[in-house]
Design an enzyme around this catalytic site. Structure first.
Site, PDB file in Angstrom:
ATOM      1  N   HIS A 263      -9.916  -6.627  12.908  1.00  0.00           N
ATOM      2  CA  HIS A 263      -9.379  -5.505  11.963  1.00  0.00           C
ATOM      3  C   HIS A 263      -9.447  -4.217  12.471  1.00  0.00           C
ATOM      4  CE1 HIS A 263     -10.689  -8.148   8.215  1.00  0.00           C
ATOM      5  NE2 HIS A 263     -10.052  -8.859   8.883  1.00  0.00           N
ATOM      6  N   GLU A 265     -10.775  -1.312  11.470  1.00  0.00           N
ATOM      7  CA  GLU A 265     -11.806  -0.520  11.554  1.00  0.00           C
ATOM      8  C   GLU A 265     -12.928  -1.182  12.894  1.00  0.00           C
ATOM      9  OE1 GLU A 265     -11.567  -1.552   7.045  1.00  0.00           O
ATOM     10  OE2 GLU A 265     -10.910  -2.346   8.975  1.00  0.00           O
ATOM     11  N   CYS A 291     -13.738  -4.690   4.883  1.00  0.00           N
ATOM     12  CA  CYS A 291     -14.478  -5.863   4.453  1.00  0.00           C
ATOM     13  C   CYS A 291     -15.849  -6.181   4.907  1.00  0.00           C
ATOM     14  CB  CYS A 291     -13.665  -7.091   5.118  1.00  0.00           C
ATOM     15  SG  CYS A 291     -13.972  -7.222   7.118  1.00  0.00           S
ATOM     16  N   CYS A 294     -16.579  -5.663   8.746  1.00  0.00           N
ATOM     17  CA  CYS A 294     -16.479  -4.322   9.256  1.00  0.00           C
ATOM     18  C   CYS A 294     -17.311  -3.268   8.696  1.00  0.00           C
ATOM     19  CB  CYS A 294     -14.882  -3.972   8.769  1.00  0.00           C
ATOM     20  SG  CYS A 294     -13.658  -4.606   9.956  1.00  0.00           S
TER      21      CYS A 294
END
Length: 334
Positions: A263, A265, A291, A294
């Site tokens: 992801h 992040e 999410c 993260c």
């Protein structure tokens, strides 16, 4: 706001007027008064006829007649752009409106002559000398009812140089509008808008087939790390078939254990570690709220604040966890 435009032939007055129209200004031309008169008389709309009829109207009804008739067309509450101002009395009449500003659009003779040749109108002079001779005849006259371009230019509140390209001219117009009225002042993005806008640009580098997401980490108003979602370093990109889950277009929130993409992040945090950059006490800007995975990385890395643009569909537990850990969370919608 009433903007009057004056300037020599092919200086760019029509270009300025068209740009102002896109800014919400209504277009009015003093020459339209003359055109209406010629049309009523069944005469051709030529440059010579326009000049002759304009001089005749000024001599018969006063040098400000064209401005008076044009002002009569205006409605309250509207911005206007007025072109074809060629006599000082016209300027004086328009100034009575109180919110009038005269702009002189200027350009070098050789540049204007080149523009005139490019438009290739019938009846235009074929040499620079002939071009300048016509202008000199319009520049000043003893008769106050005739065109006096030189005097009108001296009355201008602003001078707009137009010797290069449209981009430069439009920038000058924007600045002039901003200087003239607070309504047109260019607004600087605040820090949140600035950093979120950059995060959205970073997201364009994403190679994920499902969703383009990016995050940037900021400390002391300085970007110290960026990351976007996609397959790991050195592996086949997601958009090249690197992630079977994403390329099968699985339903959102399903088969997450099969996704090989990192992801945005996550990548921003990992990139800072990869380059040995401390991110404790920083702020993370992300195009989607994080999410759960993260979120845990954000908390443990020492990030103090998360700013997001769009809400991730599965972020309920993440929100609760960030709140419990004392990490500030807020939305900045762009």
């Amino acid at each position: 706001m009433i903007v009057g435009l004056t300037g020599e032939n092919c200086a760019g007055k029509d270009t300025v007027a068209e740009y102002l129209r896109k800014k919400g200004f209504y277009y009015l031309s003093l020459s339209d008064v003359i055109r209406d008169e010629l049309a009523d008389e069944g005469k051709d709309i030529t440059r010579e006829n326009l000049i002759q009829k304009g001089n005749q109207l000024r001599a018969q009804f006063g040098p400000s007649i064209l401005a008076l008739k044009t002002v009569a067309k205006m409605e309250k509450g509207k911005h206007y752009c007025v072109v074809s101002i060629r006599n000082p009395s016209e300027v004086d009449e328009l100034r009575k409106l109180g919110n009038f500003s005269l702009w002189y659009v200027a350009s070098k003779p050789e540049v204007r002559f080149a523009r005139m040749k490019a438009r290739a109108r019938e009846g235009d002079p074929h040499t620079l000398d002939a071009f300048m001779h016509i202008e000199q005849a319009e520049a000043k006259n003893r008769d106050k009812s005739m065109q006096q371009m030189e005097q009108v230019a001296k009355m201008a509140d602003r001078k707009l140089e137009n010797n290069t390209d449209f981009k430069a001219l439009f920038a000058v117009i924007d600045q002039t509008l901003s200087d003239s009225s607070s309504e047109f002042k260019a607004t600087r993005p605040n820090w949140d808008q600035y950093f979120m806008g950059i995060a959205k640009v970073v997201a364009l580098r994403s190679n994920c087939m499902k969703r383009q997401v990016a995050a940037i980490i900021v400390k002391d108003k300085r970007i110290i790390s960026t990351g976007y979602n996609g397959s790991p370093r050195g592996t086949k990109n997601c958009n090249e078939g690197g992630c079977a889950r994403c390329n099968s277009f699985a339903d959102s929130g399903t088969k997450l254990d099969e996704c090989v993409c990192s992801h945005g992040e996550e990548n921003a945090i990992v990139q800072s570690a990869y380059h040995g950059i401390a991110i404790k006490g920083s702020t993370l800007y992300t195009t989607f709220s994080p999410c759960l995975t993260c979120t845990k990385m954000i908390i443990n890395s020492g990030i103090l604040e998360v700013v997001y643009n769009e809400a991730y569909p599965l972020s309920g537990q993440s929100t609760q966890l960030l709140e419990e850990a004392g990490v500030a969370l807020r939305q900045v919608k762009i």
